[in-house]
Design a protein around this motif. Structure first.
Motif, PDB file in Angstrom:
ATOM      1  N   SER A   1       3.182 -15.421 -57.939  1.00 12.96           N
ATOM      2  CA  SER A   1       2.429 -14.861 -59.051  1.00 12.96           C
ATOM      3  C   SER A   1       1.564 -13.700 -58.561  1.00 12.96           C
ATOM      4  O   SER A   1       1.457 -13.442 -57.377  1.00 12.96           O
ATOM      5  N   SER A   2       0.934 -13.052 -59.524  1.00 10.26           N
ATOM      6  CA  SER A   2       0.250 -11.796 -59.222  1.00 10.26           C
ATOM      7  C   SER A   2      -0.954 -11.978 -58.294  1.00 10.26           C
ATOM      8  O   SER A   2      -1.833 -12.817 -58.531  1.00 10.26           O
TER       9      SER A   2
ATOM     10  N   THR B   1      -4.150 -11.225 -60.344  1.00 12.76           N
ATOM     11  CA  THR B   1      -4.595 -12.299 -61.250  1.00 12.76           C
ATOM     12  C   THR B   1      -5.134 -13.485 -60.453  1.00 12.76           C
ATOM     13  O   THR B   1      -6.194 -14.039 -60.767  1.00 12.76           O
ATOM     14  N   ASP B   2      -4.395 -13.867 -59.418  1.00 16.93           N
ATOM     15  CA  ASP B   2      -4.863 -14.988 -58.594  1.00 16.93           C
ATOM     16  C   ASP B   2      -6.175 -14.627 -57.905  1.00 16.93           C
ATOM     17  O   ASP B   2      -7.064 -15.473 -57.755  1.00 16.93           O
TER      18      ASP B   2
ATOM     19  N   ALA C   1      -9.019 -14.993 -60.225  1.00 16.47           N
ATOM     20  CA  ALA C   1      -9.326 -16.417 -60.422  1.00 16.47           C
ATOM     21  C   ALA C   1     -10.062 -16.981 -59.195  1.00 16.47           C
ATOM     22  O   ALA C   1     -10.998 -17.776 -59.332  1.00 16.47           O
ATOM     23  N   ALA C   2      -9.641 -16.557 -58.013  1.00 18.62           N
ATOM     24  CA  ALA C   2     -10.290 -17.056 -56.788  1.00 18.62           C
ATOM     25  C   ALA C   2     -11.735 -16.561 -56.709  1.00 18.62           C
ATOM     26  O   ALA C   2     -12.650 -17.311 -56.344  1.00 18.62           O
TER      27      ALA C   2
ATOM     28  N   TRP D   1     -13.748 -18.440 -59.107  1.00 16.76           N
ATOM     29  CA  TRP D   1     -14.026 -19.782 -58.567  1.00 16.76           C
ATOM     30  C   TRP D   1     -15.197 -19.700 -57.576  1.00 16.76           C
ATOM     31  O   TRP D   1     -16.122 -20.517 -57.621  1.00 16.76           O
TER      32      TRP D   1
ATOM     33  N   PRO E   1       2.543 -22.383 -57.685  1.00 19.36           N
ATOM     34  CA  PRO E   1       1.675 -21.231 -57.989  1.00 19.36           C
ATOM     35  C   PRO E   1       0.326 -21.396 -57.294  1.00 19.36           C
ATOM     36  O   PRO E   1      -0.118 -22.517 -57.026  1.00 19.36           O
ATOM     37  N   PHE E   2      -0.338 -20.285 -57.034  1.00 17.68           N
ATOM     38  CA  PHE E   2      -1.655 -20.310 -56.392  1.00 17.68           C
ATOM     39  C   PHE E   2      -2.657 -21.075 -57.270  1.00 17.68           C
ATOM     40  O   PHE E   2      -3.584 -21.722 -56.758  1.00 17.68           O
ATOM     41  N   SER E   3      -2.417 -21.041 -58.599  1.00 14.95           N
ATOM     42  CA  SER E   3      -3.340 -21.753 -59.497  1.00 14.95           C
ATOM     43  C   SER E   3      -3.364 -23.253 -59.192  1.00 14.95           C
ATOM     44  O   SER E   3      -4.384 -23.919 -59.405  1.00 14.95           O
TER      45      SER E   3
ATOM     46  N   LEU F   1      -5.859 -23.685 -56.456  1.00 14.55           N
ATOM     47  CA  LEU F   1      -7.222 -23.587 -56.990  1.00 14.55           C
ATOM     48  C   LEU F   1      -7.622 -24.859 -57.729  1.00 14.55           C
ATOM     49  O   LEU F   1      -8.746 -25.346 -57.591  1.00 14.55           O
TER      50      LEU F   1
END
Ligand SMILES: Cc1ncc(COP(=O)(O)O)c(C=O)c1O
Length: 433
Positions: free
Chosen positions: A2-3, A6-7, A10-11, A14, A50-52, A55
């Motif tokens: 994934s992007s 975007t990740d 989000a990181a 967080w 996914p990286f999500s 997270l």
């Protein structure tokens, strides 16, 4: 995949939220040993996630098992701060992923490191002309110093105070060197006489011992070491940062005579773990002890490499976070924070001193207070367990002789007087149980 953008957003979100809600979290992890292990998959993932998902697992699995070092009521060990500019610089350093094995492998990392370590030398008032570089920890910095000392002297004995950090003993053991521990005086400072200096490779003096923040007589130890042909290494891992403040420079007396000296900005200079600065007044001796350039690293341009000054070949871009913190706080900003920490420690010490049933067990120095409930060891140990289990504060202990004593160390940039007051209330509340 994934992007990244975007990740990344989000990181960062967080990270920002973690720091914003840090006060709501318990300081000491409230989990039992093995509790996290039982929740982690025993085998590695076969398929990409996914990286999500990573997270999400931070909140689910990792945060409950964190002892929150960024918490303003973390008063254990030597409390520290991973300041925001340093956090962002770590992201950027990983992005550039420099591996500074030689100058041409990363001119930026090599030259920035030399410059910012020299900035810190100036800020701390250390002698001009010293050569400084970054190691991961003080344990490694002292290891490097002992290696240089042994190389230069051809001797095998290390001498330090009985209160020197355990890393000195571990380093000596790893090197197969003989360690001799010297007793302390009434101020918990290493005795200068009464021990044999013949055939000693290195005398290690500590400015700011781990247990009591006591200060060894560096000048007298340096003179004794040098008269005997030994190397003098100063461990100022914690207290060295205090030299930003003129009023704390008393503890630097004699350090200009050192052959090597370590200060950890990851302890009390707001730089995220890990960043240990090692200076030497004898760079050519250091280089001779460590330099080993294999054919594949020989280049026509300047072969200047910081790996010539320590154990590691591949070196990461640690100077970036130090650079960012120094620039975004300025020396003035850092001084204000350290000065406030010392003031808060003095205040806490005055409360302990003025309260019947409590005692200060060592003079308050820098930002550390060592104290105890005027009761037996068991009561003090039980008190420590109760206050830490509350999650409201986290403190640690040590021993003075065979007495169990409590340590209260201030080092987080978010700590306020209200936090210190809260800690004192928790201690008195739990002591009254
Ligand atoms: C005086 C002193 N020296 C050395 C160390 C070891 O530091 P590091 O964890 O960077 O190896 C400590 C750790 O607290 C310390 O207090």
């Amino acid at each position: 995949m994934s992007s990244f953008r975007t990740d990344g957003e989000a990181a960062l979100e967080w990270s920002a939220r973690y720091l914003e809600r840090i006060r709501e979290l318990p300081v000491l992890a409230q989990v039992a040993p093995g509790e996290l292990s039982a929740k982690l998959p025993a085998s590695p993932p076969e398929r990409a996630e996914p990286f999500s998902a990573v997270l999400a697992d931070l909140d689910e699995l990792i945060v409950p098992a964190l002892t929150n070092w960024q918490h303003p009521r973390f008063f254990a060990y030597f409390a520290n701060t991973g300041a925001e500019p340093g956090i962002l610089a770590e992201l950027l350093a990983a992005t550039m992923n420099q591996v500074a094995i030689a100058w041409r492998a990363s001119p930026a990392s090599t030259e920035l490191e030399l410059r910012v370590v020299d900035w810190v030398r100036q800020l701390l008032g250390l002698p001009e002309g010293w050569h400084g570089h970054i190691e991961d920890t003080a344990s490694t910095s002292t290891l490097a110093a002992l290696i240089a000392a042994r190389y230069v002297t051809g001797r095998n004995i290390v001498v330090c105070s009985e209160h020197a950090h355990s890393s000195v003993e571990k380093d000596a053991r790893m090197l197969g060197m003989e360690l001799r521990k010297v007793a302390v005086d009434g101020d918990l400072a290493m005795l200068v006489d009464g021990w044999d200096a013949d055939e000693v490779a290195c005398v290690v003096a500590t400015v700011g011992t781990t247990s009591f923040a006591s200060v060894d007589p560096v000048r007298a130890l340096a003179e004794r070491a040098h008269a005997a042909g030994a190397w003098l290494h100063v461990d100022a891992a914690y207290a060295g940062s205090s030299w930003l403040l003129e009023e704390e420079r008393w503890s630097q007396d004699g350090c200009e005579l050192a052959d090597s000296l370590v200060v950890n900005p990851h302890k009390w200079l707001l730089v995220p773990m890990d960043c240990s600065l090692l200076w030497t007044s004898r760079p050519e001796d250091f280089r001779r002890a460590f330099s080993l350039v294999p054919e594949y690293l020989r280049t026509p341009d300047d072969a200047y490499a910081l790996s010539d000054f320590g154990p590691a070949l591949g070196r990461r871009f640690r100077s970036l976070k130090l650079w960012a913190v120094l620039r975004c706080y300025g020396a003035d900003g850092l001084r204000a924070i350290l000065r406030e920490h010392v003031r808060l420690a003095e205040l806490f010490a005055s409360w302990v001193d003025g309260e019947p049933g409590w005692e200060l067990v060592a003079p308050q120095r820098f930002s550390l207070v060592v104290f105890r409930l005027d009761a037996g060891d068991e009561e003090n140990e039980a008190l420590l367990e109760r206050v830490n289990r509350s999650g409201e504060i986290f403190i640690s202990h040590t021993k003075l002789g065979d007495r169990y004593v409590l340590r209260f160390a201030i080092g987080n940039a978010r700590t306020t007087e209200a936090d210190v007051r809260h800690a004192w209330d928790v201690l008195r509340r739990e002591a009254a149980r």
